[in-house]
Design a protein around this motif. Sequence first.
Motif, short mmCIF file in Angstrom:
data_model
loop_
_atom_site.label_atom_id
_atom_site.label_comp_id
_atom_site.label_asym_id
_atom_site.label_seq_id
_atom_site.Cartn_x
_atom_site.Cartn_y
_atom_site.Cartn_z
N LEU A 38 10.84 -6.72 -5.88
CA LEU A 38 9.72 -7.33 -6.06
C LEU A 38 9.81 -8.89 -6.63
O LEU A 38 9.14 -9.66 -6.16
CB LEU A 38 9.02 -6.44 -7.44
CG LEU A 38 8.38 -5.33 -6.98
CD1 LEU A 38 8.05 -4.58 -8.35
CD2 LEU A 38 7.20 -5.66 -6.22
N GLU A 39 10.81 -9.03 -7.43
CA GLU A 39 11.20 -10.47 -7.85
C GLU A 39 11.62 -11.42 -6.47
O GLU A 39 10.94 -12.37 -6.32
CB GLU A 39 12.45 -10.28 -8.86
CG GLU A 39 12.71 -11.83 -9.24
CD GLU A 39 14.01 -11.84 -10.13
OE1 GLU A 39 14.73 -12.63 -10.09
OE2 GLU A 39 14.00 -10.74 -11.10
N GLU A 40 12.51 -10.67 -5.79
CA GLU A 40 12.86 -11.40 -4.49
C GLU A 40 11.75 -11.84 -3.62
O GLU A 40 11.50 -12.77 -2.68
CB GLU A 40 13.97 -10.68 -3.94
CG GLU A 40 15.36 -10.85 -4.40
CD GLU A 40 16.32 -9.97 -3.87
OE1 GLU A 40 16.19 -9.38 -2.95
OE2 GLU A 40 17.75 -10.22 -4.47
N ALA A 41 10.66 -10.66 -3.47
CA ALA A 41 9.56 -10.83 -2.75
C ALA A 41 8.36 -11.57 -3.18
O ALA A 41 7.39 -11.55 -2.65
CB ALA A 41 9.04 -9.46 -2.41
N GLY A 42 8.78 -12.14 -4.25
CA GLY A 42 7.66 -13.12 -5.17
C GLY A 42 6.71 -12.19 -5.57
O GLY A 42 5.28 -12.55 -5.59
N GLY A 43 6.75 -10.96 -5.99
CA GLY A 43 5.72 -10.01 -6.48
C GLY A 43 5.03 -9.26 -5.38
O GLY A 43 4.07 -8.48 -5.60
N ASP A 44 5.20 -9.61 -3.87
CA ASP A 44 4.41 -9.12 -2.87
C ASP A 44 4.95 -7.64 -2.68
O ASP A 44 6.17 -7.51 -2.24
CB ASP A 44 4.90 -9.87 -1.50
CG ASP A 44 4.09 -9.41 -0.22
OD1 ASP A 44 3.63 -8.21 -0.17
OD2 ASP A 44 4.13 -10.14 0.68
N ARG A 45 4.44 -6.60 -2.99
CA ARG A 45 4.50 -5.25 -3.14
C ARG A 45 4.83 -4.78 -1.75
O ARG A 45 5.80 -4.30 -1.33
CB ARG A 45 3.68 -4.42 -3.60
CG ARG A 45 3.56 -4.61 -5.19
CD ARG A 45 2.50 -4.01 -5.98
NE ARG A 45 2.54 -4.24 -7.26
CZ ARG A 45 1.88 -3.56 -8.28
NH1 ARG A 45 1.01 -2.73 -7.86
NH2 ARG A 45 1.97 -4.03 -9.47
N LYS A 46 4.25 -4.99 -0.69
CA LYS A 46 4.31 -4.63 0.83
C LYS A 46 5.78 -5.13 1.18
O LYS A 46 6.56 -4.45 1.81
CB LYS A 46 3.24 -5.31 1.61
CG LYS A 46 3.59 -4.69 3.00
CD LYS A 46 2.38 -5.20 4.05
CE LYS A 46 2.32 -4.68 5.27
NZ LYS A 46 1.38 -4.96 6.20
N ALA A 47 6.08 -6.30 1.03
CA ALA A 47 7.32 -7.15 1.44
C ALA A 47 8.35 -6.47 0.28
O ALA A 47 9.67 -6.12 1.07
CB ALA A 47 7.32 -8.57 1.10
N ALA A 48 8.30 -6.13 -0.70
CA ALA A 48 9.34 -5.36 -1.48
C ALA A 48 9.60 -3.99 -0.80
O ALA A 48 10.90 -3.60 -0.97
CB ALA A 48 8.75 -5.38 -2.92
N ALA A 49 8.36 -3.45 -0.53
CA ALA A 49 8.72 -1.94 0.02
C ALA A 49 9.56 -1.97 1.24
O ALA A 49 10.17 -1.14 1.52
CB ALA A 49 7.56 -1.21 0.26
N GLN A 50 9.11 -2.83 2.10
CA GLN A 50 9.97 -3.00 3.38
C GLN A 50 11.38 -3.42 3.06
O GLN A 50 12.16 -2.87 3.80
CB GLN A 50 9.37 -4.22 4.26
CG GLN A 50 7.93 -3.83 4.72
CD GLN A 50 7.02 -4.96 5.52
OE1 GLN A 50 7.51 -6.37 5.30
NE2 GLN A 50 6.35 -4.68 6.52
N LYS A 51 11.74 -4.19 2.16
CA LYS A 51 12.88 -4.71 1.77
C LYS A 51 13.61 -3.56 1.29
O LYS A 51 14.94 -3.31 1.59
CB LYS A 51 12.98 -5.59 0.46
CG LYS A 51 14.30 -6.06 0.17
CD LYS A 51 14.27 -7.30 -0.87
CE LYS A 51 15.54 -7.85 -1.24
NZ LYS A 51 16.58 -8.08 -0.16
N LEU A 52 13.13 -2.66 0.56
CA LEU A 52 13.83 -1.30 0.22
C LEU A 52 13.78 0.03 1.05
O LEU A 52 14.35 0.92 0.90
CB LEU A 52 12.87 -0.73 -1.04
CG LEU A 52 13.05 -1.58 -2.40
CD1 LEU A 52 11.95 -1.17 -3.31
CD2 LEU A 52 14.32 -1.51 -2.84
N GLY A 53 13.06 -0.41 2.10
CA GLY A 53 13.02 0.87 3.28
C GLY A 53 12.14 1.82 3.13
O GLY A 53 12.71 2.77 3.50
N ILE A 54 11.25 1.70 2.20
CA ILE A 54 10.13 2.69 2.03
C ILE A 54 8.86 2.33 2.27
O ILE A 54 8.62 0.99 2.34
CB ILE A 54 10.25 3.02 0.41
CG1 ILE A 54 9.96 1.75 -0.41
CG2 ILE A 54 11.76 3.73 0.25
CD1 ILE A 54 9.91 2.34 -1.97
N GLY A 55 8.00 3.18 2.34
CA GLY A 55 6.37 2.62 2.77
C GLY A 55 6.12 2.33 1.32
O GLY A 55 6.29 2.57 0.27
#
Length: 76
Positions: A38-55
């Motif tokens: 979340l921190e690396e995605a600037g709080g963007d939850r969709k981008a964070a989910a993609q980074k984690l490989g989850i929906g």
Amino acid sequence: SRKGSSVSQKDFGNIVVTGGDLREQMRKFEASLISKALEEAGGDRKAAAQKLGIGLSSLYRKMEELADTGIAGGGA
């Protein structure tokens, strides 16, 4: 994988265990990964989910579960 060899502490790198059972440690580790994403995605939850490989819905569910256990703050 090293077939036929045993696993030792050094196989796990610099993982620090600070107490608690395996389930609690896994929750803490998961919370740490989610927080970092979340921190690396600037709080963007969709981008964070993609980074984690989850929906995205899985991310929301995990965040809610972690908040319910008191390990991580914040929900949806």
